[in-house]
Design a protein around this motif. Structure first.
Motif, mmCIF file in Angstrom:
data_model
loop_
_atom_site.group_PDB
_atom_site.id
_atom_site.type_symbol
_atom_site.label_atom_id
_atom_site.label_comp_id
_atom_site.label_asym_id
_atom_site.label_seq_id
_atom_site.Cartn_x
_atom_site.Cartn_y
_atom_site.Cartn_z
ATOM 1 N N ILE A 212 0.845 -1.187 0.000
ATOM 2 C CA ILE A 212 0.000 0.000 0.000
ATOM 3 C C ILE A 212 0.886 1.245 0.000
ATOM 4 O O ILE A 212 1.765 1.395 0.860
ATOM 5 C CB ILE A 212 -0.940 0.002 1.222
ATOM 6 C CG1 ILE A 212 -1.804 -1.267 1.205
ATOM 7 C CG2 ILE A 212 -1.815 1.246 1.232
ATOM 8 C CD1 ILE A 212 -2.746 -1.387 2.376
ATOM 9 N N LEU A 213 0.628 2.127 -0.976
ATOM 10 C CA LEU A 213 1.483 3.292 -1.194
ATOM 11 C C LEU A 213 0.652 4.566 -1.050
ATOM 12 O O LEU A 213 0.100 5.075 -2.029
ATOM 13 C CB LEU A 213 2.108 3.218 -2.583
ATOM 14 C CG LEU A 213 2.743 1.872 -2.988
ATOM 15 C CD1 LEU A 213 3.152 1.885 -4.442
ATOM 16 C CD2 LEU A 213 3.934 1.556 -2.097
ATOM 17 N N PRO A 214 0.531 5.109 0.168
ATOM 18 C CA PRO A 214 -0.228 6.357 0.347
ATOM 19 C C PRO A 214 0.560 7.560 -0.148
ATOM 20 O O PRO A 214 1.796 7.575 -0.101
ATOM 21 C CB PRO A 214 -0.446 6.422 1.861
ATOM 22 C CG PRO A 214 0.691 5.640 2.441
ATOM 23 C CD PRO A 214 1.037 4.568 1.441
ATOM 24 N N ALA A 215 -0.162 8.568 -0.623
ATOM 25 C CA ALA A 215 0.487 9.790 -1.110
ATOM 26 C C ALA A 215 1.342 10.416 -0.019
ATOM 27 O O ALA A 215 2.421 10.946 -0.279
ATOM 28 C CB ALA A 215 -0.561 10.779 -1.607
ATOM 29 N N HIS A 216 0.865 10.367 1.200
ATOM 30 C CA HIS A 216 1.661 10.755 2.363
ATOM 31 C C HIS A 216 0.996 10.142 3.583
ATOM 32 O O HIS A 216 -0.150 9.680 3.533
ATOM 33 C CB HIS A 216 1.793 12.279 2.497
ATOM 34 C CG HIS A 216 0.483 13.001 2.512
ATOM 35 N ND1 HIS A 216 -0.280 13.165 3.652
ATOM 36 C CD2 HIS A 216 -0.208 13.607 1.508
ATOM 37 C CE1 HIS A 216 -1.374 13.828 3.351
ATOM 38 N NE2 HIS A 216 -1.362 14.112 2.061
ATOM 39 N N ARG A 217 1.700 10.114 4.678
ATOM 40 C CA ARG A 217 1.183 9.472 5.881
ATOM 41 C C ARG A 217 0.039 10.274 6.497
ATOM 42 O O ARG A 217 -0.006 11.489 6.402
ATOM 43 C CB ARG A 217 2.298 9.314 6.916
ATOM 44 C CG ARG A 217 3.346 8.274 6.554
ATOM 45 C CD ARG A 217 4.457 8.265 7.569
ATOM 46 N NE ARG A 217 5.498 7.295 7.230
ATOM 47 C CZ ARG A 217 6.689 7.259 7.809
ATOM 48 N NH1 ARG A 217 6.980 8.137 8.758
ATOM 49 N NH2 ARG A 217 7.563 6.350 7.452
ATOM 50 N N GLY A 218 -0.859 9.536 7.140
ATOM 51 C CA GLY A 218 -1.922 10.183 7.882
ATOM 52 C C GLY A 218 -3.134 10.561 7.072
ATOM 53 O O GLY A 218 -3.949 11.383 7.514
ATOM 54 N N ILE A 219 -3.315 9.988 5.887
ATOM 55 C CA ILE A 219 -4.484 10.327 5.062
ATOM 56 C C ILE A 219 -5.650 9.376 5.326
ATOM 57 O O ILE A 219 -6.685 9.452 4.663
ATOM 58 C CB ILE A 219 -4.139 10.319 3.561
ATOM 59 C CG1 ILE A 219 -3.707 8.919 3.098
ATOM 60 C CG2 ILE A 219 -3.074 11.345 3.245
ATOM 61 C CD1 ILE A 219 -3.509 8.820 1.591
ATOM 62 N N GLY A 220 -5.468 8.477 6.298
ATOM 63 C CA GLY A 220 -6.496 7.495 6.599
ATOM 64 C C GLY A 220 -6.185 6.132 6.036
ATOM 65 O O GLY A 220 -7.068 5.291 5.912
ATOM 66 N N GLU A 221 -4.902 5.896 5.714
ATOM 67 C CA GLU A 221 -4.528 4.640 5.073
ATOM 68 C C GLU A 221 -4.804 3.426 5.954
ATOM 69 O O GLU A 221 -5.197 2.366 5.459
ATOM 70 C CB GLU A 221 -3.049 4.661 4.652
ATOM 71 C CG GLU A 221 -2.038 4.825 5.788
ATOM 72 C CD GLU A 221 -1.706 6.272 6.106
ATOM 73 O OE1 GLU A 221 -0.597 6.529 6.611
ATOM 74 O OE2 GLU A 221 -2.565 7.139 5.852
#
Length: 235
Positions: free
Chosen positions: A54-63
């Motif tokens: 899983i590759l979130p755009a940045h941390r803390g976006i609700g991943e």
């Protein structure tokens, strides 16, 4: 393979999949909690015995919220252990509890560097572990391949969070997802799956456990429910 088999019989084998269709898997997936996402995943959910990257755009976006319905199901319905390795921030126990996780089934390991992958491998080999969730921002491809092989030998879900920049790199993970934030939704792009490509983005309305607090990136209150992997007192 007997020569008498027809092409349709060959294509009907569970270990054969066509590039324009979803692969059929020997194990039914764990429902994600999001019907629109389940429809796009081989096995109808998160794959057991496989690596999901899983590759979130940045941390803390609700991943992490994307995983909570499945993790809650494993801990409450299947009474499986959940192992969280090398989280970049403390987990917020009340948010996890509100999402349905049985915190008495949660093990947390703050393993640094290469130790994180080692803990993941040991966890995948352990009996009763339903899911391993880890953050490996600097992991090498060879280590990911080793983790994939370890996952294949188990029925365990393995989720590895990595930076979005890793999307351009090759990976042995059979399932790769890129995430972006859009208000109360996550935009999910399937970068890789066993089956036909899926170019359209999926908007997923995630359930944020607490309006002001996230399951990730919040301090953990004093509670005996969420235990460290190093603590022997596990019920």
């Amino acid at each position: 393979m007997p020569s008498s088999l027809t092409l349709s019989q060959v294509l009907d084998r569970p270990d054969i999949w066509r590039g324009d269709t979803l692969a059929r898997t020997p194990l039914t997936g764990v429902p994600t909690g999001f019907t629109e996402l389940d429809r796009e995943l081989p096995g109808g959910g998160w794959p057991r015995g496989g690596l999901t990257e899983i590759l979130p755009a940045h941390r803390g976006i609700g991943e992490l919220s994307l995983l909570l319905p499945a993790l809650a199901r494993l801990s409450s319905d299947e009474l499986a252990w959940l192992v969280c390795v090398a989280s970049p921030h403390p987990l917020h126990a009340p948010a996890l509890r509100e999402s349905g996780l049985d915190l008495s089934r949660l093990l947390v390991a703050s393993a640094p560097g290469r130790d994180a992958a080692w803990v993941c491998e040991r966890s995948l080999a352990a009996d009763g572990v339903g899911a391993v969730v880890t953050w490996l921002p600097d992991v090498q491809t060879s280590t990911l391949r080793r983790l994939q092989l370890a996952a294949e030998s188990s029925r365990t879900l393995l989720f590895v969070f990595r930076p979005a920049a890793c999307a351009s790199q090759s990976s042995p993970a059979p399932l790769r997802l890129a995430l972006e934030a859009a208000g109360e939704q996550l935009i999910v792009r399937l970068l890789k799956r066993r089956g036909g490509t899926q170019s359209a983005s999926l908007p997923i309305a995630i359930q944020r456990p607490l309006r002001r607090n996230h399951a990730l990136a919040c301090p953990v209150p004093a509670t005996p429910a969420a235990r460290s992997l190093s603590q022997p007192a596990i019920a």
